[in-house]
Structures are given as C-alpha cells and as structure tokens.
Design a protein around this motif. Structure first.
Motif, PDB file in Angstrom:
ATOM      1  N   LEU A 172      18.310  49.980  33.852  1.00  0.00           N
ATOM      2  CA  LEU A 172      17.904  50.569  35.133  1.00  0.00           C
ATOM      3  C   LEU A 172      17.053  49.578  35.928  1.00  0.00           C
ATOM      4  N   MET A 173      16.135  48.892  35.244  1.00  0.00           N
ATOM      5  CA  MET A 173      15.277  47.927  35.942  1.00  0.00           C
ATOM      6  C   MET A 173      16.123  46.793  36.541  1.00  0.00           C
ATOM      7  N   GLU A 174      17.140  46.366  35.776  1.00  0.00           N
ATOM      8  CA  GLU A 174      18.014  45.303  36.327  1.00  0.00           C
ATOM      9  C   GLU A 174      18.825  45.833  37.510  1.00  0.00           C
ATOM     10  N   MET A 175      19.258  47.075  37.419  1.00  0.00           N
ATOM     11  CA  MET A 175      19.998  47.668  38.547  1.00  0.00           C
ATOM     12  C   MET A 175      19.122  47.682  39.800  1.00  0.00           C
ATOM     13  N   MET A 176      17.872  48.112  39.611  1.00  0.00           N
ATOM     14  CA  MET A 176      16.969  48.212  40.764  1.00  0.00           C
ATOM     15  C   MET A 176      16.656  46.829  41.334  1.00  0.00           C
ATOM     16  N   LYS A 177      16.439  45.871  40.431  1.00  0.00           N
ATOM     17  CA  LYS A 177      16.154  44.496  40.871  1.00  0.00           C
ATOM     18  C   LYS A 177      17.355  43.929  41.630  1.00  0.00           C
ATOM     19  N   PHE A 178      18.545  44.162  41.062  1.00  0.00           N
ATOM     20  CA  PHE A 178      19.775  43.643  41.679  1.00  0.00           C
ATOM     21  C   PHE A 178      19.920  44.166  43.111  1.00  0.00           C
ATOM     22  N   MET A 195      20.356  32.403  38.977  1.00  0.00           N
ATOM     23  CA  MET A 195      19.475  33.553  38.739  1.00  0.00           C
ATOM     24  C   MET A 195      19.805  34.286  37.441  1.00  0.00           C
ATOM     25  N   LEU A 196      20.492  33.600  36.528  1.00  0.00           N
ATOM     26  CA  LEU A 196      20.933  34.270  35.294  1.00  0.00           C
ATOM     27  C   LEU A 196      19.750  34.820  34.490  1.00  0.00           C
ATOM     28  N   LYS A 197      18.650  34.084  34.496  1.00  0.00           N
ATOM     29  CA  LYS A 197      17.503  34.470  33.647  1.00  0.00           C
ATOM     30  C   LYS A 197      16.847  35.775  34.091  1.00  0.00           C
ATOM     31  N   ARG A 198      17.042  36.140  35.330  1.00  0.00           N
ATOM     32  CA  ARG A 198      16.388  37.362  35.829  1.00  0.00           C
ATOM     33  C   ARG A 198      17.131  38.634  35.407  1.00  0.00           C
ATOM     34  N   PHE A 199      18.370  38.477  34.903  1.00  0.00           N
ATOM     35  CA  PHE A 199      19.182  39.648  34.543  1.00  0.00           C
ATOM     36  C   PHE A 199      19.782  39.474  33.132  1.00  0.00           C
ATOM     37  N   PRO A 200      18.920  39.359  32.113  1.00  0.00           N
ATOM     38  CA  PRO A 200      19.427  39.033  30.772  1.00  0.00           C
ATOM     39  C   PRO A 200      20.383  40.081  30.191  1.00  0.00           C
ATOM     40  N   LEU A 201      20.190  41.351  30.521  1.00  0.00           N
ATOM     41  CA  LEU A 201      21.074  42.384  29.965  1.00  0.00           C
ATOM     42  C   LEU A 201      22.472  42.266  30.572  1.00  0.00           C
ATOM     43  N   ARG A 207      14.493  40.577  24.080  1.00  0.00           N
ATOM     44  CA  ARG A 207      13.120  40.555  23.548  1.00  0.00           C
ATOM     45  C   ARG A 207      12.121  39.963  24.534  1.00  0.00           C
ATOM     46  N   ASP A 208      12.565  38.957  25.309  1.00  0.00           N
ATOM     47  CA  ASP A 208      11.665  38.356  26.307  1.00  0.00           C
ATOM     48  C   ASP A 208      12.143  38.690  27.715  1.00  0.00           C
ATOM     49  N   HIS A 209      12.468  39.928  27.895  1.00  0.00           N
ATOM     50  CA  HIS A 209      12.971  40.375  29.201  1.00  0.00           C
ATOM     51  C   HIS A 209      11.891  40.179  30.274  1.00  0.00           C
ATOM     52  N   PRO A 210      12.281  39.778  31.500  1.00  0.00           N
ATOM     53  CA  PRO A 210      11.276  39.629  32.570  1.00  0.00           C
ATOM     54  C   PRO A 210      10.399  40.871  32.750  1.00  0.00           C
ATOM     55  N   GLU A 211      10.955  42.044  32.433  1.00  0.00           N
ATOM     56  CA  GLU A 211      10.164  43.270  32.568  1.00  0.00           C
ATOM     57  C   GLU A 211       8.945  43.263  31.646  1.00  0.00           C
TER      58      GLU A 211
END
Ligand SMILES: NC(=O)c1ccc[n+]([C@@H]2O[C@H](COP(=O)([O-])OP(=O)(O)OC[C@H]3O[C@@H](n4cnc5c(N)ncnc54)[C@H](O)[C@@H]3O)[C@@H](O)[C@H]2O)c1
Ligand SMILES: O=P(O)(O)OC[C@H](O)CO
Length: 389
Positions: free
Chosen positions: A270-276, A354-360, A382-386
């Motif tokens: 969800l966080m990646e969806m919102m960021k995207f 920008m691959l690192k910002r959306f690891p999932l 494990r080291d998600h930007p969140e």
C-alpha cells in the motif's frame, strides 16, 4: 467530500422528476430520462471474460424496465470454440459463459456478438472490461464505427505502456476514441463472488458528477453498491497496482510465512502504491481518502486473499514453470494482469533510476521473470524505505 456532494445532487435531481429515476444532462450531450422523450441509451460491453460476464449479469438486470437504458445489451465476445461450438452461440442459447464464468446464468437480454464494429455501432455507453494488453487494438478497430458522442467506463485493472512511460487505460480509450469521456470502476470485486451475488462495494471514478451518477444507476444492484468519487486517477491506479501486491501476498503464502508477514506485505505494498501515485501522478491531485474507498485498501485485501494474482504468487514458489505456462495451467484462458503491470512499472522505474524506492514492486517483477528466487522476496523488504523514514 465529492461522494457526499454527488448524493445530495442526486437527491435534488431525482426530486425534480415525477418518477424515481433521475434525469441526467451531461454537458454538451442530451442525456435525459425517457420522460422527456429522449431516446433510451444503449449499452455495449466490450469484453466477456470472467469479470466481463459477471458485470454483464448486473447490467443485464439493471437495464430491465429502465426508462434510461435500452433493454438489449450487446456484449462483444472474442470468438472461440468450446466443444466444437462458438462461444457466442453458447451464450446466446444457454445464457451461460461456460468458459469464463461457468455455473452462472446471464440475463437473456445480454446478447453476445463476435463482430466488434457491429457491437459498438449504436452504443451510447461503452463498458470496457478486457485484459489491458488488448485495449489498444480493440479501440483502433472501434474508432471509425462508433458514435462520437458515446461515453465510456473502464473496468480494466492495468496500465498502458507508451514511449513516454506508463499511461492510464482510461486515457488510451479516450484518446483513441474521439476524446470521449472515460470514467473508471474499480473495487474489491472478485468476479465469482459478485456473480454469486455476495454483497460487495465498488468505486466509480468520474470527473463529471452527472455522468458518475448515471453510471451508478447502471451498475448498482442490492448486492453491488457503488460510491462515486471525482479522483478517477487514484481509483484507476489502485486497480492496476494492487495486482502486483497480490502476487507478493501469494509468494508469502507459497513460502509458508504467517499472517503477520502477509499483513506487512499488504502494508508495504500500500505504501508503494501511494508513493507511486504521489510521484508519477502528481498533476492529478490525488486524494488520500480515495484509498479508503473500495478501490483502495479493500481491493488490496480481497486480491491478496482471494485473487488470481495471489494464486500466481503461490504457484511461482512451488513450480519452476514460466508465467505463461502457469497462466494456461491455472487460469485456463483467463489472464493474470499482475506480471504485466509489474514489468511496466519496473521498466519505467529503471529508466528513471528509481528502482530502490519500490523494492516490493521490483522484487515481484524479478521473481515473475525468474530472475530472482522467490525465497529472497522477504529479504528485499527488510530495508524498505518505509523503515528508514
Ligand atoms: N476477474 C475478476 O475477478 C476481475 C475483477 C475486477 C476487475 N478485473 C479486471 O477486468 C479486466 C478483464 O478481466 P476478465 O476477468 O474479464 O478477463 P479474463 O481474465 O477472464 O480474460 C480473458 C478474456 O480475454 C479475452 N481475449 C483473449 N484474447 C483476446 C484478444 N486477442 N483480444 C481481445 N480479447 C481477448 C478472452 O476472450 C476473455 O474474454 C482485467 O483488467 C481484470 O484485472 C477482473
Ligand atoms: O483475481 P485478480 O487477482 O485478477 O483480482 C480480481 C479483482 O481485481 C479483485 O477485485
């Protein structure tokens, strides 16, 4: 909120009419109820798969005895043979889509038609519901044959890909079809459950209030309740992006992790969806509250528990087969939309570094491509930007 304003508007408009059905007057178009002697509007469903057939059942019943809509609903069907018979012939005689929605009777006023140009020719409302990879070609076939003042709604959960990156399917439909307005409808709507009349909700995203209300009238059933919001872009993006998270949830299931892990994947997804949406749809003025409509968290939960994309994620862990092989084996003609959306997102992120910002999202793509072993999925989170903010 827009949704509430729309309800107020509907109440106001309905109270002006002597019948319970509201009057609609779309800007620049004459859309009234039959009380004002305007012709009823005719509906064409473009697509006839699992969701297309479930929605045909709803629409077919909704237009019966309506003063707004023509009773006969044409459903364009990509023709194929089932047990030596044309699928259109089966649908029109047995009133069942035995391949894509077996066991569910369709209303007899829904007529399957294999000729796309004939299907769309007289339609005032075009309901697009087909796997997103076929949209472009389908629109190009329709363009010269359809009414130029028709309106459209897309139920398609995916993106289109252009030279400039990803694009909304509703934009592709509108641009290819004389700039007609195109709304969207997305929600926690697993087709089999909807077809069996299990209560659920859906979100109509439409920039024009009256068009949104007209579509709500067309789609609603006692077991299928719709809200209308103006933030169509977020509604549509949620529908596409949740498919990718659904695959992630399936990988967690396949790896035999527990409910906490799955909840973490849903939250990070969800966080990646919102960021995207924040990063790539910045001009669209997306609203946080849209994520709380059926198209947002609710669809994410439904897909991550009961969707076909979840099934794919699970299968990717237990099998070495390619996505295409698994699609054939598990879905028997239906289509997983998640792998394609994951690829579209990945390619765009890669171009923008920008691959690192959306690891999932990225891990799901690599696992689907068989470039990464599914056992590494959780390590990617494990080291998600969140967790760094
Ligand atoms: N199935 C669901 O539960 C569900 C629910 C909500 C939204 N959706 C979305 O609705 C859209 C359509 O999904 P669906 O479940 O109706 O379809 P589906 O997965 O059942 O796909 C199969 C459909 O694609 C058609 N098809 C195959 N080749 C084609 C071609 N070359 N050109 C045109 N059509 C072709 C088939 O005839 C069939 O109708 C997708 O974007 C999906 O994400 C699905
Ligand atoms: O079966 P899926 O994963 O394509 O999901 C279906 C619907 O989009 C759920 O709302």
């Amino acid at each position: 909120m827009f949704g509430r304003r729309v309800s107020v508007l509907l109440g106001r408009v309905a109270s002006l009419a002597s019948s319970p059905e509201p009057i609609f007057c779309l800007q620049g178009r004459q859309w009234y109820s039959s009380q004002s002697n305007m012709a009823k509007k005719s509906v064409c469903i473009v697509g006839s798969g699992n969701w297309g057939s479930a929605i045909a059942k709803i629409i077919g019943n909704s237009v019966k005895n309506s003063s707004l809509f023509e009773e006969k609903v044409l459903m364009w069907m990509f023709e194929e043979q089932v047990d030596g018979r044309n699928l259109t012939e089966i649908v029109n005689t047995d009133h069942e889509n035995v391949k894509y929605l077996p066991g569910v009777k369709l209303p007899t006023n829904v007529v399957a038609i294999p000729d796309l140009t004939a299907a769309c020719k007289n339609a005032d409302i075009l309901v697009f519901v087909l796997p997103h990879q076929f949209v472009d070609k389908t629109c190009k076939t329709m363009e010269a044959h359809m009414k130029k003042d028709a309106v459209a709604i897309s139920l398609i959960k995916g993106f289109a890909i252009t030279d400039h990156g990803i694009k909304l399917i509703s934009e592709i439909i509108s641009e290819n079809l004389h700039k007609i307005p195109c709304a969207v409808m997305m929600g926690a709507n697993l087709a089999g459950e909807v077809a069996n009349e299990m209560f659920c909700e859906s979100t109509i995203g439409c920039k024009n209030e009256e068009m949104g209300q007209m579509l709500k009238t067309l789609f609603e059933a006692p077991y299928f309740r719709c809200t209308v919001v103006e933030d169509a872009c977020t509604v549509e993006c949620c529908g596409a992006l949740k498919n990718v998270v659904g695959i992630g949830a399936g990988i967690v299931d396949g790896m035999k992790y527990g409910d906490n892990t799955k909840a973490a994947v849903i939250r990070l997804g969800l966080m990646e969806m919102m960021k995207f949406i924040e990063v790539f749809m910045a001009g669209s003025q997306c609203k946080m509250e849209t994520f709380f409509e059926s198209c947002g968290i609710a669809d994410l939960v439904a897909t991550c528990h009961g969707g076909r994309n979840r099934m794919l994620g699970e299968a990717v862990v237990s099998s070495k087969k390619t996505i295409r092989e698994l699609e054939k084996e598990i879905l028997k003609g239906q289509s997983f939309q998640g792998p394609l959306v994951a690829k579209e997102i990945h390619d765009m992120l890669e171009k923008r570094d920008m691959l690192k910002r959306f690891p999932l999202f990225v891990a799901v793509h690599k696992i689907c491509k068989r470039e990464m072993d599914p056992s590494l999925f959780i390590d990617c989170l494990r080291d998600h930007p969140e967790h760094m903010e």
